[in-house]
Design a protein around this motif. Structure first.
Motif, PDB file in Angstrom:
ATOM      1  N   GLY A  50       0.812  -1.218   0.000  1.00  0.00           N
ATOM      2  CA  GLY A  50       0.000   0.000   0.000  1.00  0.00           C
ATOM      3  C   GLY A  50       0.847   1.269   0.000  1.00  0.00           C
ATOM      4  O   GLY A  50       2.040   1.241   0.305  1.00  0.00           O
ATOM      5  N   ASP A  83       9.196   4.906   4.707  1.00  0.00           N
ATOM      6  CA  ASP A  83       8.522   5.567   3.573  1.00  0.00           C
ATOM      7  C   ASP A  83       7.133   6.090   3.926  1.00  0.00           C
ATOM      8  O   ASP A  83       6.656   7.049   3.330  1.00  0.00           O
ATOM      9  N   SER A  84       6.467   5.429   4.862  1.00  0.00           N
ATOM     10  CA  SER A  84       5.057   5.757   5.130  1.00  0.00           C
ATOM     11  C   SER A  84       4.734   5.506   6.597  1.00  0.00           C
ATOM     12  O   SER A  84       5.538   4.930   7.338  1.00  0.00           O
ATOM     13  N   GLU A 109       7.407   0.886  -3.184  1.00  0.00           N
ATOM     14  CA  GLU A 109       7.011   2.063  -2.403  1.00  0.00           C
ATOM     15  C   GLU A 109       7.870   3.292  -2.719  1.00  0.00           C
ATOM     16  O   GLU A 109       7.866   4.269  -1.964  1.00  0.00           O
ATOM     17  N   ASP A 112       6.326   6.875  -2.392  1.00  0.00           N
ATOM     18  CA  ASP A 112       6.175   7.350  -1.003  1.00  0.00           C
ATOM     19  C   ASP A 112       7.547   7.748  -0.441  1.00  0.00           C
ATOM     20  O   ASP A 112       7.690   8.786   0.220  1.00  0.00           O
TER      21      ASP A 112
HETATM   22 MG    MG Z   1       4.847   2.019   3.043  1.00  0.00          MG
END
Ligand code: MG
Ligand code: NAD
Length: 319
Positions: A50, A83-84, A109, A112
């Motif tokens: 995601g 990253d997130s 990813e 991101d």
């Molecule tokens: Mg991530």
């Protein structure tokens, strides 16, 4: 050198109470129940792992709000899953406090991760990207070696990356999933920490992202909850080993946070729409609400805290 000197000067200025110029205002007193979006959330589903950029609403990682006080000037940090979500919030906060930051994430990813790189560099700090799959021991060794080489050392290690895949019952939980969850959440923490230790000096800090699932497991997270419990005991056991070396090891145990982990298989689509609803604050946490906790555990301000688990879960669960 100039940037470092400027940050040290800024840190000293703030330590002396002068926060009148350049700095954004501190967030004012607010009602935490309405500070951030509340459920119901729009239906949404992504393939794992995601992307934060595809979430609706987009999570707040502190991009606009986190304000640094020079608490980590000159430190070097490695954050997995940077990253997130929670890892991004830690990475932003570390950079705003004056640290150089290396982030690890999965290659898919990259978009991101680029946003995080821009934010770290906007602080005048060094950003290092080391994409790769931490379920592989060889990659974990390379990850640490690359981070140490690119950063010029290591002071802060955040074992934060994890896999979470909801399954309604043990009958649907495959050996492949069980194995994969343990590789990413438990083995990788062991491999990365072991590789990092020869580089850590007294004053270094290791922070593991566990979960309320370690204490109050959901029925649909049988494998994941076990890995989160493993992380608590790993933290407490390693803290006892490393105490005499002056290296602290702590864990953070968040409750429900609005991150890509949930709509990409960590929770069912129905649970995502109602995410955080059953907490006393009535909403999920935003990653930005954890940045300061990671900074506290990384910094010298928590010098007597080791082997501890810090909760932040909107009023539910333990610790
Ligand atoms: Mg991530
Ligand atoms: P997230 O999806 O933003 O972060 C998880 C990260 O793990 C991903 O960004 C990905 O880069 C990384 N990752 C997953 N598998 C990987 C692999 N095989 N190799 C390399 N990297 C991999 O979600 P998040 O919620 O910020 O998760 C961060 C931590 O917070 C996790 O340890 C999670 O268990 C924990 N946590 C989350 C919640 C929540 O409600 N979101 C609650 C408690 C604990």
């Amino acid at each position: 050198m100039k940037i470092k000197d400027d940050l040290i000067a800024q840190g000293r200025k703030l330590a002396c109470g002068d926060n009148s110029s350049e700095m954004p205002p501190q967030p004012g007193k607010q009602d935490p129940t309405t500070q951030y979006p509340r459920p119901p959330f729009p239906p949404q589903r992504q393939e794992p792992p995601g992307l934060a950029s595809k979430m609706n609403p987009r999570p707040d990682h502190g991009e606009k709000s986190y304000r640094g006080f020079g608490r980590l000037v000159g430190r070097k940090a490695l954050v997995t899953g940077g990253d997130s979500g929670i890892g991004r919030a830690a990475a932003i906060a570390f950079a705003r406090e004056g640290a150089d930051v290396a982030i690890n994430y999965l290659p898919v990813e990259e978009s991101d991760a680029r946003e995080v790189v821009d934010l770290i560099q906007a602080e005048g700090r060094k950003a290092v990207t080391i994409p790769g799959d931490i379920r592989d021991e060889g990659f974990c060794k390379k990850l640490v070696a690359d981070a140490v080489r690119e950063l010029g050392g290591l002071d802060i290690l955040v074992n934060n990356a994890a896999m979470q895949t909801s399954q309604p019952s043990i009958a649907e939980l495959t050996t492949e999933q069980f194995d994969s969850t343990f590789k990413a959440n438990v083995y990788a923490m062991f491999w990365i920490t072991k590789a990092a230790l020869p580089h850590l000096e007294p004053g270094a800090s290791i922070i593991n992202t566990s979960s309320v699932q370690a204490y109050d497991p959901s029925p649909h997270l049988l494998d994941y909850a076990q890995t989160k419990a493993c992380q608590v005991i790993f933290t407490k056991s390693l803290a006892k080993q490393l105490g005499e070396k002056g290296i602290r090891v702590n864990a953070v145990a968040p409750g429900p946070y609005w991150t890509p982990l949930q709509p990409s298989g960590g929770s069912s689509p129905e649970k995502v729409q109602a995410f955080g609803e059953d907490t006393p604050l009535g909403r999920p946490g935003q990653p930005a609400e954890l940045g300061a906790l990671y900074v506290l555990l990384a910094s010298q301000e928590s010098s007597y805290a080791t082997g501890q688990v810090y909760g932040s879960s909107g009023g539910e669960g333990e610790p």
